[in-house]
Write a protein that holds these residues in place. Structure first.
Motif, PDB file in Angstrom:
ATOM      1  N   UNK A  34       0.799  -1.245  -0.065  1.00 47.26           N
ATOM      2  CA  UNK A  34      -0.082  -0.112  -0.033  1.00 47.26           C
ATOM      3  C   UNK A  34       0.868   1.136  -0.100  1.00 47.26           C
ATOM      4  N   UNK A  35       1.845   1.351   0.906  1.00 46.49           N
ATOM      5  CA  UNK A  35       2.844   2.432   1.052  1.00 46.49           C
ATOM      6  C   UNK A  35       3.504   2.591  -0.185  1.00 46.49           C
ATOM      7  N   UNK A  36       4.068   1.425  -0.834  1.00 45.24           N
ATOM      8  CA  UNK A  36       4.980   1.345  -1.657  1.00 45.24           C
ATOM      9  C   UNK A  36       4.457   2.121  -3.130  1.00 45.24           C
ATOM     10  N   UNK A  37       3.289   1.555  -3.389  1.00 47.85           N
ATOM     11  CA  UNK A  37       2.479   1.929  -4.588  1.00 47.85           C
ATOM     12  C   UNK A  37       1.944   3.185  -4.383  1.00 47.85           C
ATOM     13  N   UNK A  38       1.388   3.464  -3.205  1.00 50.71           N
ATOM     14  CA  UNK A  38       0.975   4.959  -2.946  1.00 50.71           C
ATOM     15  C   UNK A  38       1.965   5.846  -3.032  1.00 50.71           C
ATOM     16  N   UNK A  39       3.443   5.647  -2.875  1.00 52.28           N
ATOM     17  CA  UNK A  39       4.346   6.937  -2.731  1.00 52.28           C
ATOM     18  C   UNK A  39       4.706   7.116  -4.407  1.00 52.28           C
ATOM     19  N   UNK A  40       4.644   5.927  -5.130  1.00 53.37           N
ATOM     20  CA  UNK A  40       4.783   6.150  -6.834  1.00 53.37           C
ATOM     21  C   UNK A  40       3.782   6.821  -7.108  1.00 53.37           C
ATOM     22  N   UNK A  41       2.266   6.475  -6.693  1.00 54.73           N
ATOM     23  CA  UNK A  41       1.208   7.255  -7.256  1.00 54.73           C
ATOM     24  C   UNK A  41       1.496   8.798  -6.947  1.00 54.73           C
ATOM     25  N   UNK A  42       1.800   9.067  -5.528  1.00 59.26           N
ATOM     26  CA  UNK A  42       1.837  10.355  -5.168  1.00 59.26           C
ATOM     27  C   UNK A  42       3.112  11.203  -5.992  1.00 59.26           C
ATOM     28  N   UNK A  43       4.022  10.621  -6.274  1.00 61.70           N
ATOM     29  CA  UNK A  43       5.110  11.272  -6.958  1.00 61.70           C
ATOM     30  C   UNK A  43       4.557  11.855  -8.391  1.00 61.70           C
ATOM     31  N   UNK A  90       1.543  12.181  -9.337  1.00 60.77           N
ATOM     32  CA  UNK A  90       0.451  13.194  -9.368  1.00 60.77           C
ATOM     33  C   UNK A  90       1.288  14.497  -8.964  1.00 60.77           C
ATOM     34  N   UNK A  91       2.107  14.626  -7.927  1.00 65.96           N
ATOM     35  CA  UNK A  91       2.744  15.711  -7.609  1.00 65.96           C
ATOM     36  C   UNK A  91       3.518  16.339  -8.851  1.00 65.96           C
ATOM     37  N   UNK A  92       4.051  15.387  -9.675  1.00 68.24           N
ATOM     38  CA  UNK A  92       4.802  16.112 -10.841  1.00 68.24           C
ATOM     39  C   UNK A  92       3.742  16.651 -11.878  1.00 68.24           C
ATOM     40  N   UNK A  93       2.685  16.191 -11.879  1.00 70.32           N
ATOM     41  CA  UNK A  93       1.711  16.559 -12.969  1.00 70.32           C
ATOM     42  C   UNK A  93       0.904  18.006 -12.401  1.00 70.32           C
ATOM     43  N   UNK A  94       0.669  17.729 -11.231  1.00 72.66           N
ATOM     44  CA  UNK A  94      -0.579  18.875 -10.881  1.00 72.66           C
ATOM     45  C   UNK A  94       0.280  20.213 -10.089  1.00 72.66           C
ATOM     46  N   UNK A  95       1.646  19.905  -9.574  1.00 75.90           N
ATOM     47  CA  UNK A  95       2.377  20.766  -8.753  1.00 75.90           C
ATOM     48  C   UNK A  95       3.540  21.180  -9.757  1.00 75.90           C
ATOM     49  N   UNK A  96       4.118  20.655 -10.275  1.00 76.97           N
ATOM     50  CA  UNK A  96       5.166  20.756 -11.101  1.00 76.97           C
ATOM     51  C   UNK A  96       5.004  21.306 -12.621  1.00 76.97           C
ATOM     52  N   UNK A  97       3.461  20.952 -12.927  1.00 82.77           N
ATOM     53  CA  UNK A  97       3.085  21.122 -14.059  1.00 82.77           C
ATOM     54  C   UNK A  97       3.483  20.553 -15.161  1.00 82.77           C
ATOM     55  N   UNK A  98       3.841  19.492 -15.104  1.00 85.14           N
ATOM     56  CA  UNK A  98       4.458  18.560 -16.006  1.00 85.14           C
ATOM     57  C   UNK A  98       3.341  17.666 -16.296  1.00 85.14           C
ATOM     58  N   UNK A  99       2.544  17.779 -17.738  1.00 90.02           N
ATOM     59  CA  UNK A  99       1.619  16.715 -17.970  1.00 90.02           C
ATOM     60  C   UNK A  99       2.116  15.310 -18.123  1.00 90.02           C
ATOM     61  N   UNK A 100       3.237  14.919 -18.366  1.00 89.37           N
ATOM     62  CA  UNK A 100       3.695  13.672 -18.343  1.00 89.37           C
ATOM     63  C   UNK A 100       3.945  12.803 -17.245  1.00 89.37           C
ATOM     64  N   UNK A 101       4.017  13.614 -16.176  1.00 90.69           N
ATOM     65  CA  UNK A 101       4.172  13.064 -14.724  1.00 90.69           C
ATOM     66  C   UNK A 101       5.438  12.475 -14.677  1.00 90.69           C
ATOM     67  N   UNK A 102       5.356  11.528 -13.662  1.00 93.43           N
ATOM     68  CA  UNK A 102       6.466  10.363 -13.377  1.00 93.43           C
ATOM     69  C   UNK A 102       6.693   9.642 -14.771  1.00 93.43           C
ATOM     70  N   UNK A 103       8.304   9.830 -15.321  1.00 95.28           N
ATOM     71  CA  UNK A 103       8.557   8.845 -16.466  1.00 95.28           C
ATOM     72  C   UNK A 103       7.794   7.374 -16.344  1.00 95.28           C
ATOM     73  N   UNK A 104       7.458   6.960 -17.504  1.00 98.96           N
ATOM     74  CA  UNK A 104       6.910   5.492 -17.304  1.00 98.96           C
ATOM     75  C   UNK A 104       8.034   4.558 -16.957  1.00 98.96           C
ATOM     76  N   UNK A 105       9.182   4.600 -17.217  1.00 95.82           N
ATOM     77  CA  UNK A 105      10.145   3.793 -16.804  1.00 95.82           C
ATOM     78  C   UNK A 105      10.475   3.633 -15.287  1.00 95.82           C
ATOM     79  N   UNK A 106      10.192   4.790 -14.543  1.00 91.52           N
ATOM     80  CA  UNK A 106      10.440   4.917 -13.423  1.00 91.52           C
ATOM     81  C   UNK A 106       9.327   4.179 -12.542  1.00 91.52           C
ATOM     82  N   UNK A 107       7.948   4.437 -13.042  1.00 92.08           N
ATOM     83  CA  UNK A 107       6.638   3.742 -12.680  1.00 92.08           C
ATOM     84  C   UNK A 107       6.733   2.551 -12.722  1.00 92.08           C
ATOM     85  N   UNK A 108       7.004   1.942 -13.982  1.00 94.11           N
ATOM     86  CA  UNK A 108       7.225   0.613 -14.260  1.00 94.11           C
ATOM     87  C   UNK A 108       8.402  -0.262 -13.308  1.00 94.11           C
TER      88      UNK A 108
END
Length: 406
Positions: free
Chosen positions: A107-116, A118-136
């Motif tokens: 729960x915590x592991x994937x929650x952190x990945x998802x939070x990062x 979302x943070x990049x998308x909505x706070x840093x205004x980067x529509x791509x968000x966390x790079x797919x390779x890092x998510x995978x």
């Protein structure tokens, strides 16, 4: 934590009533109620805080009905789900249980990945968000961890019963049994429904027989990655992912209760997994969190869960199914996630194929994922969600029927 406190009061001070915390059913009821209260109590303040911080959804105009009205709706609401899961589990579950530890970690592991993301998308205004390779990479890391623990930990066992012919089976209970370290799973719709992963390498030599973890762990990685991404893709309409996940969570709670209860497992001819009954507390907290989140996420949504919630709930479902040895039922139980995933894969593949062959890309669906296809056909969002829920209930019932349908 409260479990240990009341257990101490019961055993040392013989406090009347404290012994009720020994019952999984009682603690599961407390967990679901607590998760609902937390979702209600913290949901509204968190939504206001997200609005103050201007953490809102950015929406591309895709020509969908009511789409632009969602612009600016707070996201990262998955924090409500995570909080409503973690607090009841920490309060009422046995924290030294290997399965509870794995679920908290997931729960915590994937929650952190998802939070990062979302943070990049909505706070840093980067529509791509966390790079797919890092998510995978994060999903693969969790898969390796879960698979490694399940395969090598001595706390992970199944009960094998002695049969009349001298062999052992995970079902057909008798008075003689042993709890063994064995990587077997349930094959649905078959009478002799045990699959031993080790048997897949029975003729491959001693090396593969001893180290077939190198086959098992990639399966765990694949399941976790597929289901978490499926939940992520399904999270496209108000209440769709949360409602579907609640239905799946109820089904998994039943599997956990049956698999962790020797009498019920015997009666239903199901594999008994020692200590897995404790997962019922986690499942009920999960269901309560999803239902509580629906209070704010049902149409018209006041908040979106974002990747913070969708990646976590998908991973939770995957790991739960793997722990109770029902991973081969995931295509049925998580049929909504599967179809949503396949709709994207088929749409993209067909578009690329036709572009190479005809010089222009063609589409099988009006739009993918599948729920957007129905929007394009003119169905109202709430009707699509309701019908997907109905399909989810039907699939959940079919999954439960496999307990007796052989």
């Amino acid at each position: 934590m409260l479990y240990y406190f009341f257990n101490y009061l019961y055993k040392v001070h013989h406090l009347p009533g404290a012994g009720v915390f020994q019952y999984i059913s009682f603690r599961a009821a407390l967990a679901v109620v607590t998760s609902l209260i937390i979702a209600q109590f913290f949901g509204k303040p968190l939504i206001r805080k997200l609005q103050m911080l201007q953490i809102g959804e950015t929406v591309r105009d895709l020509g969908l009905q009511g789409q632009m009205e969602k612009k600016g709706t707070p996201t990262m609401g998955g924090l409500i789900i995570l909080l409503a899961i973690l607090v009841p589990v920490l309060l009422f579950a046995k924290l030294d249980n290997i399965y509870i530890v794995l679920m908290l970690l997931s729960t915590v592991w994937l929650g952190i990945i998802g939070f990062v993301d979302d943070y990049i998308k909505v706070v840093k205004k980067d529509k791509e968000g966390l790079a797919g390779r890092f998510k995978v990479l994060g999903q693969v890391g969790l898969g390796i961890t879960v698979g490694w623990v399940l395969f090598f930990s001595n706390d992970v066992t199944v009960r094998q019963y002695a049969l009349a012919n001298g062999s052992f089976s995970a079902v057909d209970a008798s008075g003689v049994y042993q709890d063994v370290k064995l990587m077997i799973t349930t094959v649905p719709f078959l009478k002799n429904n045990e699959l031993n992963y080790g048997d897949l390498f029975a003729t491959a030599g001693d090396f593969f027989n001893e180290y077939y973890a190198f086959f098992y762990i990639p399966i765990v990685i694949l399941i976790i990655t597929a289901v978490s991404n499926g939940a992520n893709i399904t999270d496209g309409l108000d209440g769709l992912a949360a409602g579907t996940s609640a239905i799946i969570g109820i089904t998994l709670a039943i599997f956990c209760f049956v698999s962790g209860n020797a009498l019920l497992a015997d009666y239903l001819d199901v594999m008994f997994i020692p200590n897995s009954g404790e997962l019922v507390i986690f499942c009920t907290a999960f269901v309560g969190a999803c239902v509580g989140f629906l209070w704010y996420n049902s149409y018209p949504a006041q908040v979106f869960m974002g990747d913070t919630g969708s990646l976590a709930i998908g991973g939770i479902i995957a790991v739960l199914a793997i722990i109770v040895r029902k991973e081969l039922l995931i295509p049925v139980l998580c049929g909504v996630f599967l179809v949503e995933n396949l709709s994207v894969m088929v749409q993209v593949s067909y578009f690329k194929y036709t572009k190479r062959k005809y010089g222009e890309g063609r589409r099988l669906l009006r739009m993918s994922p599948l729920h957007h296809h129905y929007q394009k056909l003119g169905y109202h969002e709430s009707k699509i969600v309701s019908r997907f829920w109905i399909v989810g209930i039907m699939l959940a019932v079919l999954t439960l029927v496999t307990l007796k349908l052989r």
